[in-house]
Design a protein around this motif. Structure first.
Motif, PDB file in Angstrom:
ATOM      1  N   GLY A 111      35.820  13.846 -55.039  1.00 31.15           N
ATOM      2  CA  GLY A 111      35.815  14.817 -53.954  1.00 31.15           C
ATOM      3  C   GLY A 111      34.386  15.045 -53.498  1.00 31.15           C
ATOM      4  O   GLY A 111      33.580  15.610 -54.251  1.00 31.15           O
ATOM      5  N   LEU A 112      34.055  14.597 -52.306  1.00 31.95           N
ATOM      6  CA  LEU A 112      32.679  14.621 -51.810  1.00 31.95           C
ATOM      7  C   LEU A 112      32.581  15.521 -50.589  1.00 31.95           C
ATOM      8  O   LEU A 112      33.471  15.525 -49.734  1.00 31.95           O
ATOM      9  N   GLY A 113      31.493  16.274 -50.491  1.00 32.57           N
ATOM     10  CA  GLY A 113      31.321  17.096 -49.300  1.00 32.57           C
ATOM     11  C   GLY A 113      30.581  18.388 -49.589  1.00 32.57           C
ATOM     12  O   GLY A 113      30.227  18.682 -50.733  1.00 32.57           O
ATOM     13  N   PRO A 114      30.358  19.186 -48.542  1.00 34.52           N
ATOM     14  CA  PRO A 114      29.535  20.390 -48.672  1.00 34.52           C
ATOM     15  C   PRO A 114      30.231  21.516 -49.422  1.00 34.52           C
ATOM     16  O   PRO A 114      31.436  21.466 -49.693  1.00 34.52           O
ATOM     17  N   ALA A 115      29.447  22.526 -49.756  1.00 32.46           N
ATOM     18  CA  ALA A 115      29.966  23.695 -50.452  1.00 32.46           C
ATOM     19  C   ALA A 115      31.006  24.393 -49.600  1.00 32.46           C
ATOM     20  O   ALA A 115      30.936  24.398 -48.367  1.00 32.46           O
TER      21      ALA A 115
ATOM     22  N   LEU B  38      38.641  10.740 -73.989  1.00 34.37           N
ATOM     23  CA  LEU B  38      39.418  11.878 -73.502  1.00 34.37           C
ATOM     24  C   LEU B  38      40.813  11.405 -73.093  1.00 34.37           C
ATOM     25  O   LEU B  38      41.010  10.898 -71.988  1.00 34.37           O
ATOM     26  N   SER B  39      41.769  11.571 -74.006  1.00 36.32           N
ATOM     27  CA  SER B  39      43.138  11.114 -73.780  1.00 36.32           C
ATOM     28  C   SER B  39      44.056  12.285 -73.453  1.00 36.32           C
ATOM     29  O   SER B  39      43.820  13.417 -73.885  1.00 36.32           O
ATOM     30  N   ASN B  40      45.127  12.011 -72.675  1.00 36.24           N
ATOM     31  CA  ASN B  40      46.130  13.015 -72.318  1.00 36.24           C
ATOM     32  C   ASN B  40      45.490  14.295 -71.778  1.00 36.24           C
ATOM     33  O   ASN B  40      45.904  15.401 -72.114  1.00 36.24           O
ATOM     34  N   ALA B  41      44.477  14.112 -70.938  1.00 44.06           N
ATOM     35  CA  ALA B  41      43.712  15.265 -70.450  1.00 44.06           C
ATOM     36  C   ALA B  41      43.488  15.165 -68.948  1.00 44.06           C
ATOM     37  O   ALA B  41      43.507  14.080 -68.359  1.00 44.06           O
ATOM     38  N   PHE B  42      43.289  16.318 -68.338  1.00 45.91           N
ATOM     39  CA  PHE B  42      42.843  16.412 -66.955  1.00 45.91           C
ATOM     40  C   PHE B  42      41.379  16.816 -67.019  1.00 45.91           C
ATOM     41  O   PHE B  42      41.050  17.882 -67.551  1.00 45.91           O
ATOM     42  N   VAL B  43      40.502  15.968 -66.514  1.00 48.91           N
ATOM     43  CA  VAL B  43      39.065  16.158 -66.705  1.00 48.91           C
ATOM     44  C   VAL B  43      38.375  16.281 -65.349  1.00 48.91           C
ATOM     45  O   VAL B  43      38.591  15.449 -64.455  1.00 48.91           O
ATOM     46  N   ILE B  44      37.566  17.322 -65.188  1.00 54.03           N
ATOM     47  CA  ILE B  44      36.800  17.518 -63.958  1.00 54.03           C
ATOM     48  C   ILE B  44      35.316  17.477 -64.281  1.00 54.03           C
ATOM     49  O   ILE B  44      34.850  18.157 -65.192  1.00 54.03           O
ATOM     50  N   LEU B  45      34.586  16.650 -63.539  1.00 51.47           N
ATOM     51  CA  LEU B  45      33.126  16.685 -63.567  1.00 51.47           C
ATOM     52  C   LEU B  45      32.671  17.320 -62.258  1.00 51.47           C
ATOM     53  O   LEU B  45      32.844  16.745 -61.182  1.00 51.47           O
ATOM     54  N   ASP B  46      32.115  18.512 -62.353  1.00 51.94           N
ATOM     55  CA  ASP B  46      31.679  19.260 -61.179  1.00 51.94           C
ATOM     56  C   ASP B  46      30.174  19.084 -60.983  1.00 51.94           C
ATOM     57  O   ASP B  46      29.448  18.786 -61.930  1.00 51.94           O
ATOM     58  N   GLU B  47      29.705  19.286 -59.747  1.00 54.33           N
ATOM     59  CA  GLU B  47      28.283  19.121 -59.413  1.00 54.33           C
ATOM     60  C   GLU B  47      27.774  17.748 -59.846  1.00 54.33           C
ATOM     61  O   GLU B  47      26.663  17.603 -60.365  1.00 54.33           O
TER      62      GLU B  47
ATOM     63  N   SER C 153      45.160   9.989 -68.991  1.00 49.32           N
ATOM     64  CA  SER C 153      44.229  10.996 -68.486  1.00 49.32           C
ATOM     65  C   SER C 153      44.009  10.837 -66.990  1.00 49.32           C
ATOM     66  O   SER C 153      44.272   9.778 -66.416  1.00 49.32           O
ATOM     67  N   ARG C 154      43.547  11.916 -66.386  1.00 49.62           N
ATOM     68  CA  ARG C 154      43.164  11.907 -64.974  1.00 49.62           C
ATOM     69  C   ARG C 154      41.777  12.507 -64.869  1.00 49.62           C
ATOM     70  O   ARG C 154      41.431  13.423 -65.619  1.00 49.62           O
ATOM     71  N   MET C 155      41.006  12.009 -63.916  1.00 45.45           N
ATOM     72  CA  MET C 155      39.657  12.516 -63.713  1.00 45.45           C
ATOM     73  C   MET C 155      39.434  12.861 -62.245  1.00 45.45           C
ATOM     74  O   MET C 155      39.879  12.128 -61.351  1.00 45.45           O
ATOM     75  N   VAL C 156      38.752  13.970 -62.010  1.00 52.52           N
ATOM     76  CA  VAL C 156      38.302  14.347 -60.675  1.00 52.52           C
ATOM     77  C   VAL C 156      36.806  14.585 -60.756  1.00 52.52           C
ATOM     78  O   VAL C 156      36.335  15.342 -61.608  1.00 52.52           O
ATOM     79  N   ILE C 157      36.065  13.930 -59.877  1.00 49.90           N
ATOM     80  CA  ILE C 157      34.604  14.048 -59.851  1.00 49.90           C
ATOM     81  C   ILE C 157      34.224  14.664 -58.513  1.00 49.90           C
ATOM     82  O   ILE C 157      34.578  14.135 -57.446  1.00 49.90           O
ATOM     83  N   THR C 158      33.549  15.806 -58.537  1.00 51.83           N
ATOM     84  CA  THR C 158      33.211  16.506 -57.296  1.00 51.83           C
ATOM     85  C   THR C 158      31.705  16.656 -57.151  1.00 51.83           C
ATOM     86  O   THR C 158      30.978  16.765 -58.137  1.00 51.83           O
ATOM     87  N   GLY C 159      31.247  16.674 -55.919  1.00 54.62           N
ATOM     88  CA  GLY C 159      29.820  16.874 -55.690  1.00 54.62           C
ATOM     89  C   GLY C 159      29.444  16.769 -54.229  1.00 54.62           C
ATOM     90  O   GLY C 159      30.225  16.336 -53.381  1.00 54.62           O
TER      91      GLY C 159
ATOM     92  N   GLU D 208      40.773  -0.188 -56.145  1.00 52.05           N
ATOM     93  CA  GLU D 208      41.949   0.351 -55.450  1.00 52.05           C
ATOM     94  C   GLU D 208      42.478   1.650 -56.048  1.00 52.05           C
ATOM     95  O   GLU D 208      42.919   2.542 -55.331  1.00 52.05           O
ATOM     96  N   ASP D 209      42.467   1.788 -57.359  1.00 54.92           N
ATOM     97  CA  ASP D 209      43.063   2.962 -58.001  1.00 54.92           C
ATOM     98  C   ASP D 209      42.172   4.201 -57.964  1.00 54.92           C
ATOM     99  O   ASP D 209      42.577   5.262 -58.432  1.00 54.92           O
ATOM    100  N   ILE D 210      40.965   4.058 -57.439  1.00 57.83           N
ATOM    101  CA  ILE D 210      40.053   5.202 -57.325  1.00 57.83           C
ATOM    102  C   ILE D 210      40.064   5.682 -55.879  1.00 57.83           C
ATOM    103  O   ILE D 210      39.889   4.892 -54.947  1.00 57.83           O
ATOM    104  N   TYR D 211      40.293   6.981 -55.681  1.00 54.51           N
ATOM    105  CA  TYR D 211      40.401   7.551 -54.335  1.00 54.51           C
ATOM    106  C   TYR D 211      39.150   8.365 -54.015  1.00 54.51           C
ATOM    107  O   TYR D 211      38.719   9.198 -54.823  1.00 54.51           O
ATOM    108  N   PHE D 212      38.583   8.118 -52.842  1.00 53.13           N
ATOM    109  CA  PHE D 212      37.398   8.859 -52.401  1.00 53.13           C
ATOM    110  C   PHE D 212      37.786   9.758 -51.228  1.00 53.13           C
ATOM    111  O   PHE D 212      38.233   9.283 -50.186  1.00 53.13           O
TER     112      PHE D 212
END
Length: 325
Positions: free
Chosen positions: A141-145, A235-244, A264-270, A296-300
């Motif tokens: 997830g990319l974009g401004p505050a 990190l297995s069976n987890a929902f993981v967020i990396l913020d900033e 697992s699922r990951m969301v990376i924001t910044g 392909e499996d990574i969504y921006f």
């Protein structure tokens, strides 16, 4: 060509909720569309441009349905409806636009339930983002505050956890010194790093009672920690967020992404425009986008200033700074 239209709502109590205290909701819609809106009892008189009057009628009828479902209406809900109505023209639509528009009509069904509230997208891009998180193992997830990148990711993670689709929620941030020296902050290590993680705590508290959240954290079902604490783990069976994530180095980002375990699922924001890294150090987020964009499996998902959901002034501030770059 000027247009005049009368709308009537058959429940005075609900009409009050729609109109707002001292007709504040109507005044906000009036200002946004540049038309005249006057209330008389449970009736509304609309006058102005044909497009403006038609838009106002659509927004008010949609909000009236939400009032019927016991939802509270304010200026934020009005702005959200206007965003969904502000579609690109057929000539300028991209596949991205069309996918976002496809989410508009069923966004009520996209509401995610947490312990304290249901959360719905407030822009087409937010709808697309939430859908991407639900259907992709890794999302950037990319974009401004103010565009909802972190808040919606936390909401989606909380929803999946409550549905039993993941066993743990893990939230992390790089503890980068943004103008202050970490070592001079008072307290032990946990007390020093907590301010960096506060936005995640705030989002969690908005969706789960504090005592329940503390119990989940004590049991390990919810973990909020600096990025450095992820090293060496799977990190297995987890929902993981990396913020900033813009404040990660390339090495840190690679380390984090390779922690992903089974189910697992990951969301990376910044925000790539707001890095606090030392001059000359490439952001790990930028490097990841450049390196992984063809997988392909990574969504921006890229948000713009138009997606800012905070105070309207924030969008103008974001735009002003972007003009300098």
């Amino acid at each position: 060509m000027a247009e005049n239209r009368i709308l009537e709502f058959n429940d005075n109590d609900k009409a009050h909720g729609l109109f707002g205290e001292l007709d504040s909701n109507l005044a906000h819609l009036e200002k946004q569309l540049g038309i005249s809106i006057v209330s008389r009892g449970n009736q509304i008189a609309l006058s102005g441009s044909q497009d403006g009057v038609s838009t106002a009628e659509t927004v008010l009828n949609t909000l009236w349905q939400k009032i019927g479902k016991k939802q509270t209406i304010g200026t934020a809900e009005i702005d959200a409806e206007l965003r969904f109505l502000n579609k690109p023209s057929e000539k300028t639509k991209t596949a991205h636009n069309k996918a976002a528009e496809a989410k508009m009509d069923d966004r009520q069904d996209m509401a995610v339930k947490t312990r304290k509230k249901s959360i719905m997208p407030r822009s087409p891009n937010q709808a697309l983002y939430m859908d991407a998180i639900r259907n992709h193992p890794m999302v950037f997830g990319l974009g401004p505050a103010g565009t909802g990148k972190t808040y919606l990711a936390v909401a989606m993670g909380m929803s999946l956890y409550l549905e039993g689709k993941v066993e743990r929620l893990i939230f992390c941030r790089p503890a980068v010194e943004a103008g202050e020296r970490l070592g001079f902050l008072p307290g032990d290590m946990q007390e020093k790093i907590d301010p960096y993680l506060r936005p995640i705590y705030d989002a969690l508290h908005d969706m789960m009672p504090w005592d329940e959240m503390m119990k989940k954290m004590a049991s390990g079902d919810i973990e909020v920690a600096p990025l450095a604490f992820m090293r060496g783990r799977t990190l297995s069976n987890a929902f993981v967020i990396l913020d900033e994530a813009q404040n990660t180095t390339c090495t840190q980002m690679k380390m984090f992404l390779t922690r992903m375990g089974e189910a697992s699922r990951m969301v990376i924001t910044g925000d790539l425009t707001q890095t606090d890294l030392p001059p000359g150090v490439k952001s790990g987020l930028r490097d990841a986008v450049e390196t992984l964009e063809t997988i392909e499996d990574i969504y921006f998902m890229t948000f713009a200033k138009e997606d800012v959901i905070r105070h309207p002034l924030v969008s103008k501030i974001v735009h002003a700074y972007s003009q300098q770059q």
